[in-house]
Structures are given as C-alpha cells and as structure tokens.
Design an enzyme around this catalytic site. Structure first.
Site, PDB file in Angstrom:
ATOM      1  N   GLY A  36     -13.616  64.557 -36.158  1.00 35.18           N
ATOM      2  CA  GLY A  36     -14.927  64.266 -36.194  1.00 35.18           C
ATOM      3  C   GLY A  36     -15.577  65.173 -37.025  1.00 35.18           C
ATOM      4  N   HIS A  37     -15.880  66.398 -37.262  1.00 31.09           N
ATOM      5  CA  HIS A  37     -16.893  66.994 -37.681  1.00 31.09           C
ATOM      6  C   HIS A  37     -15.556  66.729 -39.469  1.00 31.09           C
ATOM      7  CE1 HIS A  37     -17.701  69.621 -33.795  1.00 31.09           C
ATOM      8  NE2 HIS A  37     -18.895  69.467 -34.536  1.00 31.09           N
ATOM      9  N   GLN A  61     -32.953  74.948 -30.852  1.00 30.73           N
ATOM     10  CA  GLN A  61     -32.379  73.090 -30.772  1.00 30.73           C
ATOM     11  C   GLN A  61     -32.334  72.158 -29.500  1.00 30.73           C
ATOM     12  OE1 GLN A  61     -29.365  72.510 -34.097  1.00 30.73           O
ATOM     13  NE2 GLN A  61     -28.834  71.202 -32.893  1.00 30.73           N
ATOM     14  N   SER A 186     -18.411  67.485 -29.719  1.00 25.11           N
ATOM     15  CA  SER A 186     -18.246  68.929 -28.971  1.00 25.11           C
ATOM     16  C   SER A 186     -17.917  69.099 -27.629  1.00 25.11           C
ATOM     17  CB  SER A 186     -18.697  69.303 -29.387  1.00 25.11           C
ATOM     18  OG  SER A 186     -18.521  69.734 -30.943  1.00 25.11           O
TER      19      SER A 186
HETATM   20  P1  AMP Z   1     -22.495  69.687 -34.105  1.00 27.25           P
HETATM   21  O1  AMP Z   1     -21.506  70.096 -34.350  1.00 27.25           O
HETATM   22  O2  AMP Z   1     -22.368  68.072 -32.912  1.00 27.25           O
HETATM   23  O3  AMP Z   1     -23.469  69.517 -34.403  1.00 27.25           O
HETATM   24  O4  AMP Z   1     -22.059  68.278 -35.429  1.00 27.25           O
HETATM   25  C1  AMP Z   1     -22.372  68.311 -36.225  1.00 27.25           C
HETATM   26  C2  AMP Z   1     -22.182  67.069 -37.479  1.00 27.25           C
HETATM   27  O5  AMP Z   1     -20.447  66.592 -37.899  1.00 27.25           O
HETATM   28  C3  AMP Z   1     -22.868  66.538 -37.546  1.00 27.25           C
HETATM   29  O6  AMP Z   1     -23.524  65.810 -38.553  1.00 27.25           O
HETATM   30  C4  AMP Z   1     -22.812  65.207 -36.699  1.00 27.25           C
HETATM   31  O7  AMP Z   1     -22.962  64.158 -36.708  1.00 27.25           O
HETATM   32  C5  AMP Z   1     -20.871  65.737 -37.233  1.00 27.25           C
HETATM   33  N1  AMP Z   1     -20.295  64.851 -36.089  1.00 27.25           N
HETATM   34  C6  AMP Z   1     -20.442  65.049 -34.418  1.00 27.25           C
HETATM   35  N2  AMP Z   1     -19.638  63.957 -33.799  1.00 27.25           N
HETATM   36  C7  AMP Z   1     -19.108  63.375 -35.355  1.00 27.25           C
HETATM   37  C8  AMP Z   1     -18.497  61.959 -35.157  1.00 27.25           C
HETATM   38  N3  AMP Z   1     -17.594  62.077 -33.785  1.00 27.25           N
HETATM   39  N4  AMP Z   1     -17.775  61.515 -35.829  1.00 27.25           N
HETATM   40  C9  AMP Z   1     -17.876  62.003 -37.350  1.00 27.25           C
HETATM   41  N5  AMP Z   1     -19.547  63.556 -37.532  1.00 27.25           N
HETATM   42  C10 AMP Z   1     -19.633  64.008 -36.008  1.00 27.25           C
END
Ligand code: AMP
Length: 279
Positions: A36-37, A61, A186
């Site tokens: 996703g990232h 947060q 994650s």
């Molecule tokens: P995080 O590390 O969880 O803060 O996520 C960092 C970025 O990755 C944020 O903009 C999330 O929305 C995005 N993100 C997390 N999971 C996914 C996913 N499954 N698909 C697409 N983007 C994601």
C-alpha cells in the site's frame, strides 16, 4: 536512495534539486512498509521528479500507550523495500529532530476531529496535523500523497492545507487490498492466523454495502452492516457510518455528491479501519 536524518540535510538536498527545477512529491508514513505504501510512492513518481518518503512513528497521534509501544517497527526491511522503489530520499528523523520538549499545538478542526475516528481516539487528529505540518515545513513538496485507507485523515489534512494556505497539491490514492479483500495495514502483522480470517469480515461488510447501495436505503444499509458486524466472529466494532465524502456528515442519497462507508473494529488487540467509496 539517500537516507537523511536531519531537516538541515534534507533542506540542502531539496534546494539542490529545486535549483535543477525538479518537482517534489512527498509520501509520509510511519514505516512497517507494505505494498500500500509502495503504491503511493509509485503514484508519486508519476507526478514528481523527486520522490521523498518519510518514516516517523509520531508519538503525538497515539492516544494509547500500548498502541504506540506495539506499533510495528521494521526499519531494515523498510529501507530495502524503498531501495527497490522510485523513492529517492528517505527522511528518517529521530523524535528530537521533530519535537522540542513540552511543545503545544492546537489546530481548529471543528467537528471533523470529534466524529468517526476522532470520537474513539481523542486528540488523534491534533497529533496528525501537528506532525504533517512539521513534515510539510521540512519538505515543502509540490505534491502530497495520502492513502484513501485513512479517509478521514485525508479530509483533515486537506482542511489544514486549505486553512493555512499551504502551497501543496494533495492527492488521495486508492486502497491496496490483499486478494481476499483485507486492506493492507502495518497493523496486520500483529494479527494471528485466526484473527486474520476474522478481520476479513470488515472488507466483506464493506463490499456487501457497495453491492447493495443501488437498491437499499442508507438506513437499511447501516442496519444490515451492523447485523453483519454483530455476527462477525472475533470482531468488536467501534463504528460503521455512511458519510458524505466532503463533509463526513451522515450522507443522504439525494444531497451527497460523494458517499463513503467507513468502519473501525478491534480484532484481538489490533484496531483496524477500512472504508469503501459507494458513490
Ligand atoms: P501509515 O504508515 O499507516 O501512517 O500510512 C502512510 C500512508 O500510507 C497513509 O497515507 C496511508 O493512508 C497510506 N496507506 C496505508 N495503508 C494503505 C493501503 N492499504 N493502501 C494504500 N495506501 C495505504
């Protein structure tokens, strides 16, 4: 790929790129990177010449010490994933680089911070806006890439960008899912095998809601989703809402141009969120 730990070294690198008229795309993350990232980084590379990703587990947060302490940290594998991606710079600051002691921050988000996630995670979006503002100040990107996975977060950050007149274009990128529907997160690392099968109920409920959206009222869709949540094994729901995509207030089929269904639930001791765009 360069790994930079200080704002000063980052600013120097970006200044050099800017002198060559390069555009900058920025993907903020908290690490424990997954596909996703990486999809955000890939999309960023289609918009910008220079793609910068940050990894910073932002303490302000987290509304729960247990969650902060148990947040997955996999920096070595993150760096090797990034080295094989379009990311050219990883900004990897320590806490002291981003925060001074006893720092205060309040940003007026109005009702947006008290609904959905905000209702269950008091103060969460103050921490999110605080770190995103600091990161935007450090990177000063042309484009900011945010995942639809955190739909409310996208709306909140867009609100802040508008209120503070920050000269950046934000782009919401689609949710990447496993083939069985589970949204990549994650936090999924912390699910046991059986919990992972329980977690599948979340995306199933959202897909069912989307399938039935053309033929059922919003009230009927909500009732159905709550029934499914009540029957879902190993799932303790927090919320399921169908909202106007712009205001995040309860959607009406007649007045809302965009409609999204959002939910949060606990599976074991892992809190998961997911959503689907209905219209
Ligand atoms: P995080 O590390 O969880 O803060 O996520 C960092 C970025 O990755 C944020 O903009 C999330 O929305 C995005 N993100 C997390 N999971 C996914 C996913 N499954 N698909 C697409 N983007 C994601």
């Amino acid at each position: 790929m360069k790994v930079l730990k200080s704002k000063a070294s980052l600013a120097e690198f970006i200044e050099e790129a800017r002198s060559k008229k390069k555009t900058v795309g920025f993907v903020p993350t908290m690490g424990a990177l997954h596909i996703g990232h990486l999809s955000l980084i890939e999309i960023a590379s289609q918009y910008a010449d220079l793609v910068i990703c940050s990894i910073f587990v932002n303490p302000t947060q987290f509304t729960n010490v247990y969650d902060l302490e148990h947040y997955p940290r996999t920096i070595d594998s993150d760096i090797s994933l990034l080295r094989n991606s379009a990311c050219q710079v990883l900004f990897l600051p320590e806490i002291d680089e981003m925060y001074t002691r006893d720092e205060k921050w309040t940003f007026n988000l109005g009702y947006l911070e008290n609904i959905l996630e905000g209702k269950f995670r008091k103060g969460h979006y103050q921490g999110v806006t605080q770190i995103v503002k600091k990161l935007l100040d450090a990177v000063n990107p042309d484009y900011l890439f945010l995942g639809q996975k955190d739909f409310q977060q996208v709306k909140i950050i867009q609100h802040m960008i508008g209120e503070l007149n920050i000269p950046v274009k934000s782009i919401m990128c689609p949710i990447v899912r496993e083939t069985d529907g589970l949204a990549l997160s994650s936090r999924n690392i912390r699910l046991s095998a059986i919990e992972r099968t329980h977690a599948l109920s979340l995306s199933k409920i959202l897909f069912q809601t989307k399938d039935d959206f053309p033929v059922k009222s919003i009230a009927a869709l909500k009732k159905q989703a709550w029934q499914m949540l009540a029957q879902a094994e190993g799932v303790i729901p927090e919320y399921f809402e169908i909202c106007d995509s712009e205001t995040l207030l309860t959607a009406t089929k007649v007045n809302s141009n965009g409609i999204v269904a959002l939910l949060a639930a606990h599976v074991g001791d892992v809190r998961l969120i997911d959503n689907i765009i209905l219209k």
